[in-house]
Motif scaffolding. Structure first.
Motif, mmCIF file in Angstrom:
data_model
loop_
_atom_site.group_PDB
_atom_site.id
_atom_site.type_symbol
_atom_site.label_atom_id
_atom_site.label_comp_id
_atom_site.label_asym_id
_atom_site.label_seq_id
_atom_site.Cartn_x
_atom_site.Cartn_y
_atom_site.Cartn_z
ATOM 1 N N THR A 1 -67.305 95.322 33.248
ATOM 2 C CA THR A 1 -67.114 95.591 31.832
ATOM 3 C C THR A 1 -68.059 94.660 31.071
ATOM 4 O O THR A 1 -68.583 93.694 31.639
ATOM 5 C CB THR A 1 -65.664 95.305 31.396
ATOM 6 N N TYR A 2 -68.247 94.925 29.801
ATOM 7 C CA TYR A 2 -69.130 94.068 29.009
ATOM 8 C C TYR A 2 -68.644 92.612 28.966
ATOM 9 O O TYR A 2 -69.435 91.698 29.215
ATOM 10 C CB TYR A 2 -69.314 94.641 27.601
ATOM 11 N N PRO A 3 -67.355 92.346 28.707
ATOM 12 C CA PRO A 3 -66.912 90.947 28.725
ATOM 13 C C PRO A 3 -67.098 90.283 30.095
ATOM 14 O O PRO A 3 -67.439 89.102 30.176
ATOM 15 C CB PRO A 3 -65.425 91.022 28.340
ATOM 16 N N GLN A 4 -66.898 91.032 31.168
ATOM 17 C CA GLN A 4 -67.127 90.474 32.509
ATOM 18 C C GLN A 4 -68.603 90.117 32.694
ATOM 19 O O GLN A 4 -68.934 89.062 33.256
ATOM 20 C CB GLN A 4 -66.688 91.464 33.587
ATOM 21 N N TYR A 5 -69.479 90.981 32.229
ATOM 22 C CA TYR A 5 -70.915 90.723 32.293
ATOM 23 C C TYR A 5 -71.257 89.446 31.534
ATOM 24 O O TYR A 5 -72.014 88.603 32.016
ATOM 25 C CB TYR A 5 -71.666 91.929 31.723
ATOM 26 N N LEU A 6 -70.668 89.269 30.347
ATOM 27 C CA LEU A 6 -70.925 88.065 29.559
ATOM 28 C C LEU A 6 -70.464 86.814 30.283
ATOM 29 O O LEU A 6 -71.133 85.769 30.225
ATOM 30 C CB LEU A 6 -70.244 88.164 28.189
ATOM 31 N N VAL A 7 -69.339 86.886 30.991
ATOM 32 C CA VAL A 7 -68.868 85.738 31.771
ATOM 33 C C VAL A 7 -69.889 85.385 32.848
ATOM 34 O O VAL A 7 -70.231 84.208 33.026
ATOM 35 C CB VAL A 7 -67.477 86.018 32.389
ATOM 36 N N LEU A 8 -70.385 86.384 33.558
ATOM 37 C CA LEU A 8 -71.394 86.120 34.599
ATOM 38 C C LEU A 8 -72.640 85.481 34.009
ATOM 39 O O LEU A 8 -73.195 84.528 34.575
ATOM 40 C CB LEU A 8 -71.769 87.407 35.343
ATOM 41 N N VAL A 9 -73.076 85.986 32.864
ATOM 42 C CA VAL A 9 -74.265 85.440 32.207
ATOM 43 C C VAL A 9 -74.015 83.984 31.804
ATOM 44 O O VAL A 9 -74.836 83.101 32.082
ATOM 45 C CB VAL A 9 -74.667 86.284 30.974
ATOM 46 N N ALA A 10 -72.876 83.716 31.168
ATOM 47 C CA ALA A 10 -72.565 82.362 30.702
ATOM 48 C C ALA A 10 -72.450 81.390 31.869
ATOM 49 O O ALA A 10 -72.955 80.261 31.801
ATOM 50 C CB ALA A 10 -71.279 82.360 29.875
ATOM 51 N N LEU A 11 -71.785 81.803 32.944
ATOM 52 C CA LEU A 11 -71.644 80.909 34.099
ATOM 53 C C LEU A 11 -72.980 80.674 34.795
ATOM 54 O O LEU A 11 -73.250 79.572 35.262
ATOM 55 C CB LEU A 11 -70.615 81.468 35.088
ATOM 56 N N HIS A 12 -73.801 81.690 34.839
ATOM 57 C CA HIS A 12 -75.123 81.514 35.458
ATOM 58 C C HIS A 12 -75.979 80.571 34.623
ATOM 59 O O HIS A 12 -76.706 79.738 35.144
ATOM 60 C CB HIS A 12 -75.814 82.868 35.639
ATOM 61 N N GLU A 13 -75.868 80.697 33.312
ATOM 62 C CA GLU A 13 -76.625 79.865 32.374
ATOM 63 C C GLU A 13 -76.165 78.408 32.390
ATOM 64 O O GLU A 13 -76.975 77.490 32.364
ATOM 65 C CB GLU A 13 -76.385 80.420 30.966
ATOM 66 N N ASN A 14 -74.836 78.200 32.393
ATOM 67 C CA ASN A 14 -74.269 76.868 32.193
ATOM 68 C C ASN A 14 -73.698 76.227 33.444
ATOM 69 O O ASN A 14 -73.303 75.076 33.406
ATOM 70 C CB ASN A 14 -73.159 76.931 31.131
ATOM 71 N N GLY A 15 -73.616 76.966 34.538
ATOM 72 C CA GLY A 15 -72.996 76.424 35.740
ATOM 73 C C GLY A 15 -71.487 76.422 35.601
ATOM 74 O O GLY A 15 -70.933 76.993 34.662
ATOM 75 N N PRO A 16 -70.810 75.774 36.556
ATOM 76 C CA PRO A 16 -69.343 75.735 36.500
ATOM 77 C C PRO A 16 -68.872 75.270 35.128
ATOM 78 O O PRO A 16 -69.423 74.343 34.543
ATOM 79 C CB PRO A 16 -68.981 74.722 37.590
ATOM 80 N N SER A 17 -67.854 75.952 34.610
ATOM 81 C CA SER A 17 -67.381 75.698 33.249
ATOM 82 C C SER A 17 -65.871 75.682 33.207
ATOM 83 O O SER A 17 -65.209 76.404 33.947
ATOM 84 C CB SER A 17 -67.882 76.795 32.302
ATOM 85 N N LEU A 18 -65.345 74.872 32.305
ATOM 86 C CA LEU A 18 -63.905 74.898 32.057
ATOM 87 C C LEU A 18 -63.556 76.173 31.307
ATOM 88 O O LEU A 18 -64.351 76.660 30.498
ATOM 89 C CB LEU A 18 -63.479 73.682 31.244
ATOM 90 N N VAL A 19 -62.367 76.705 31.566
ATOM 91 C CA VAL A 19 -61.932 77.940 30.907
ATOM 92 C C VAL A 19 -62.024 77.785 29.387
ATOM 93 O O VAL A 19 -62.526 78.677 28.700
ATOM 94 C CB VAL A 19 -60.507 78.334 31.348
ATOM 95 N N LYS A 20 -61.590 76.650 28.884
ATOM 96 C CA LYS A 20 -61.608 76.428 27.431
ATOM 97 C C LYS A 20 -63.037 76.504 26.883
ATOM 98 O O LYS A 20 -63.291 77.144 25.856
ATOM 99 C CB LYS A 20 -60.990 75.070 27.109
ATOM 100 N N GLY A 21 -63.988 75.867 27.550
ATOM 101 C CA GLY A 21 -65.382 75.893 27.109
ATOM 102 C C GLY A 21 -65.994 77.278 27.216
ATOM 103 O O GLY A 21 -66.764 77.697 26.352
ATOM 104 N N LEU A 22 -65.631 77.980 28.276
ATOM 105 C CA LEU A 22 -66.131 79.346 28.464
ATOM 106 C C LEU A 22 -65.608 80.251 27.351
ATOM 107 O O LEU A 22 -66.353 81.049 26.783
ATOM 108 C CB LEU A 22 -65.696 79.852 29.837
ATOM 109 N N GLY A 23 -64.331 80.095 27.015
ATOM 110 C CA GLY A 23 -63.743 80.877 25.924
ATOM 111 C C GLY A 23 -64.436 80.604 24.608
ATOM 112 O O GLY A 23 -64.715 81.528 23.840
ATOM 113 N N ALA A 24 -64.719 79.328 24.338
ATOM 114 C CA ALA A 24 -65.408 78.968 23.090
ATOM 115 C C ALA A 24 -66.811 79.568 23.065
ATOM 116 O O ALA A 24 -67.247 80.105 22.049
ATOM 117 C CB ALA A 24 -65.472 77.447 22.945
#
Length: 165
Positions: free
Chosen positions: A53-76
């Motif tokens: 889904t689009y939100p799932q794609y955004l999560v993959l992009v953000a994690l690839h960009e930033n590396g391991p992330s806290l849920v709170k930071g990823l949400g922000a």
């Protein structure tokens, strides 16, 4: 490229009751809504091919960009609340694309990381963006201008409402 002023606009002028009612196509919010729906309609078949889904794609992009992330930071970063993000992350974890682990130094914090499969899917999905950019029919300069204006709008609304952008 034209420089765009990024300072917030002044307070809205007071209405005196004599203002003509706006037509639907004059509402910026309706234009944004319509554009968002059109873009999501273009993304959907492309993302369906990779099972995201689009939100799932955004999560993959953000994690690839930033590396391991806290849920709170990823949400922000993604402008998603905890109640929306947690089920999404659970689905990605069940699909083998991310891992979620409680931090050993503070078990209240959950860190999310891409798996090797998640990284591979991120690269596979990377072909979507150029396809969509072509679909939009805008030049690189126009795309940059649109993104600049939208970021300014987000910041202005966040400043006005006292929320975070």
């Amino acid at each position: 490229m034209t420089s765009i002023d990024t300072t917030p606009a002044a307070s809205p002028p007071p209405l005196d009751g004599q203002e003509e009612l706006r037509r639907l196509d004059e509402f910026v919010c309706f234009t944004l809504y319509s554009a968002q729906r059109a873009v999501m309609s273009a993304y959907r078949p492309m993302l369906d091919k990779v099972g995201l889904t689009y939100p799932q794609y955004l999560v993959l992009v953000a994690l690839h960009e930033n590396g391991p992330s806290l849920v709170k930071g990823l949400g922000a970063k993604l402008h998603l609340d905890y109640g929306t993000l947690t089920p999404l992350l659970k689905r990605l974890e069940a699909a083998g694309l991310v891992t979620r682990r409680r931090r050993s130094d503070d078990e209240r914090l959950v860190e999310v990381s891409l798996t090797d499969e998640g990284v591979a899917l991120r690269f596979q999905a990377n072909e979507i963006v150029p396809s969509l950019d072509f679909t939009l029919g805008l030049t690189d300069a126009e795309l940059d201008q649109v993104k600049t204006l939208l970021r300014r709008m987000i910041a202005n609304v966040a400043a006005y409402t006292g929320t975070t952008a």
